[in-house]
Design an enzyme around this catalytic site. Structure first.
Site, PDB file in Angstrom:
ATOM      1  N   SER A 131      82.937 -29.690  14.060  1.00  0.00           N
ATOM      2  CA  SER A 131      81.917 -29.679  15.081  1.00  0.00           C
ATOM      3  C   SER A 131      81.886 -28.406  15.933  1.00  0.00           C
ATOM      4  CB  SER A 131      82.112 -30.882  16.006  1.00  0.00           C
ATOM      5  OG  SER A 131      83.359 -30.830  16.649  1.00  0.00           O
ATOM      6  N   LYS A 145      83.142 -24.221  23.894  1.00  0.00           N
ATOM      7  CA  LYS A 145      82.421 -25.346  23.287  1.00  0.00           C
ATOM      8  C   LYS A 145      81.833 -26.198  24.408  1.00  0.00           C
ATOM      9  CE  LYS A 145      83.297 -28.946  19.773  1.00  0.00           C
ATOM     10  NZ  LYS A 145      84.300 -29.419  18.800  1.00  0.00           N
ATOM     11  N   SER A 174      87.690 -30.013  13.332  1.00  0.00           N
ATOM     12  CA  SER A 174      86.553 -29.306  13.942  1.00  0.00           C
ATOM     13  C   SER A 174      86.814 -27.896  14.433  1.00  0.00           C
ATOM     14  CB  SER A 174      86.009 -30.123  15.111  1.00  0.00           C
ATOM     15  OG  SER A 174      85.177 -31.137  14.606  1.00  0.00           O
TER      16      SER A 174
HETATM   17  N1  GLN Z   1      84.153 -33.897  11.091  1.00  0.00           N
HETATM   18  C1  GLN Z   1      85.024 -34.838  11.705  1.00  0.00           C
HETATM   19  C2  GLN Z   1      84.226 -35.957  12.292  1.00  0.00           C
HETATM   20  O1  GLN Z   1      83.065 -35.972  12.110  1.00  0.00           O
HETATM   21  C3  GLN Z   1      85.887 -34.171  12.727  1.00  0.00           C
HETATM   22  C4  GLN Z   1      85.241 -33.964  14.036  1.00  0.00           C
HETATM   23  C5  GLN Z   1      86.128 -33.282  15.033  1.00  0.00           C
HETATM   24  O2  GLN Z   1      87.207 -32.788  14.702  1.00  0.00           O
HETATM   25  N2  GLN Z   1      85.678 -33.280  16.272  1.00  0.00           N
HETATM   26  O3  GLN Z   1      84.728 -36.824  12.911  1.00  0.00           O
END
Ligand code: GLN
Length: 477
Positions: free
Chosen positions: A154, A79, A178
């Protein structure tokens, strides 16, 4: 022989047996990437020259009988918030478009020391804020099972690269879901580790009391192989305790007989897609047939998890994002004075979702609102943690859906941030409590979209999650 649809464990075995070289495996993945990534957009930066060099080194190590680990020679993706000295680390943001880190993240050092081969850095929502990879400054990543749909987020680039057979495994991060939600969307396995199990040094932070780094791969066994390399204390990350790292592969096949699996009734929310519910229910039956006992449990405060997360998360985000000001970090815009550099760099460099969270967090932490929002959220967070502690007095593992639906269409949430925030309603509680969670692919919708289920266990019992996940996964293969 098609190599790219094989699991990490299978590839590693073929490589170690001398049936295929790391260079051949690497070239096979590069061919897939060249064929597919134009449509999927999983990669922000490819590193094929580096990959070929690393693969050749693995091959010579194998010839000398000096392999470094079971993942030596195995091609992976990272990532693009994992800092690497070799190529840029963008966090999928314009403000870091040209940023090359002066140091490596601890996990990248560990992966290199284990002999992993890097195919490239993959897409994420900007600074990992989102659930669809749509907030990336490098464009949306698409789902390999249906390119009109998102890969999730994400860690959408990680899940898409694994799901499309463009790498043997990937590294993602999970702050609110994510790793698990994109794994569920793309038909791969994703492990969110216990808070502190894996070093975060050199991975760009989002919300520091929630962030975790972990693997996405084809199978629970593959995640176990990756975790073996990643886990452990890091003197550079004071949140990683000096707890011993178990042998995650050794216990994968230990019988499940007598294991108690709890199903939290609050996770079967209104609006849960019936196909997602059906796959979760079928997992109950599979676990029963493997000798486990399945019982209902209650986590009464989980309904507050999203509200708590969207106070605590942005508060920590607003503090962490302060360093991206065009001076300490980030592309610099504006010349007149300090104020104009701050304003113009952040205006040009950061997207709407990131700005929204900085604003919400700054507000929640400000004098006069701190008690009403931040302190109150922390109190409710404790209640959510206590629910888990009580449930784990009766059960060993929890079983639940990962997220309310299978992958949605690109643009499907219509730019509505609140709809997007609800994506993580079933994943956020484990982050608030620091617990490990595993998303395991267990079914397919009538439209051919993958559906995963989630397992959650007490802190620092990843081996238990992987054991249950491995056997449940094999039962449907
Ligand atoms: N979708 C969640 C957010 O927008 C989680 C994001 C994540 O785990 N990095 O914060």
């Amino acid at each position: 022989m098609s190599l790219t649809n094989k699991s990490l464990a299978e590839l590693s075995q073929l490589f170690r047996a001398g049936e295929v070289s790391s260079r051949e495996i690497t070239e096979a993945f590069i061919t897939e990437i060249e064929a597919k990534d134009g449509d999927l957009n999983a990669f922000v930066t490819t590193t094929f020259d580096l990959a070929r060099e690393q693969a050749d080194s693995s091959d010579s190590r194998r010839d000398q009988g000096a392999l470094l680990s079971p993942i030596d020679g195995m091609p992976i993706t990272l990532k693009d918030i994992v800092c690497t000295t070799e190529v840029r680390t963008t966090a999928s943001s314009n403000i870091l478009r040209d940023f090359v880190s002066p140091y490596d993240a601890t996990i990248w050092t560990k992966l290199k020391e284990a002999g992993a081969v890097l195919l490239g850095k993959v897409n994420t929502d900007e600074f990992t804020m989102g659930a669809s990879t749509e907030t990336s400054a490098f464009g949306v990543t698409r789902n390999p099972h249906d390119t009109e749909r998102v890969a999730g987020g994400s860690s959408g680039g990680s899940a898409s690269s694994v799901g499309a057979n463009m790498c043997a495994a990937s590294i993602g991060t999970d702050t609110g879901g994510s790793i698990r939600q994109p794994a569920h969307f793309c038909g791969c396995t994703g492990l969110k580790v216990s808070y502190g199990r894996v070093s975060r040094w050199g991975t760009i932070p989002m919300a520091s009391s929630l962030d975790t780094v972990g693997p996405l791969a084809k199978t629970p066994e593959d995640c176990a192989m990756m975790l073996q390399v990643l886990a452990g204390h890091d003197p550079k990350d004071s949140t990683t305790p000096e707890k011993p790292v178990p042998d995650y592969l050794k216990t994968l096949n230990d019988p499940l007989k007598g294991m108690k699996i709890g199903v939290p009734k609050e996770y079967f929310i209104d609006g849960l897609d019936p196909e997602v519910a059906a796959v979760t229910n079928s997992a109950k039956e599979i676990l029963r047939s493997l000798g486990a006992e399945v019982i209902d449990v209650s986590l009464p405060h989980s309904k507050y998890a999203v509200s708590v997360y969207y106070i605590v998360g942005p508060s920590e985000i607003s503090a962490n994002m302060a360093r991206f000001d065009g001076l300490r970090f980030g592309t610099s815009e504006g010349e007149k004075d300090l104020q104009s550099i701050y304003e113009e760099s952040r205006e040009a460099g950061l997207g709407d979702e990131v700005k929204r969270r900085i604003l919400i967090g700054t507000y929640a932490l400000s004098a006069g609102y701190y008690d009403a929002y931040y302190r109150k959220a922390q109190k409710v967070r404790t209640l959510i943690c206590d629910d888990f502690t009580k449930a784990f007095e009766h059960v060993d593992v929890l079983l639940a859906p990962v997220s309310p639906t299978p992958a949605f269409k690109v643009g499907g949430h219509g730019g509505d941030p609140l709809k997007m925030y609800l994506e993580d309603i079933l994943t956020i509680p484990a982050n608030l409590a620091g617990l490990p969670g595993l998303a395991v692919p267990m079914g397919t919708s009538k439209d051919g979209l993958p559906i995963g289920v989630q397992l959650i266990s007490p802190g620092y019992t990843e081996e238990r999650l992987l054991q249950v996940g491995h056997q449940m996964f094999n039962a449907v293969r």
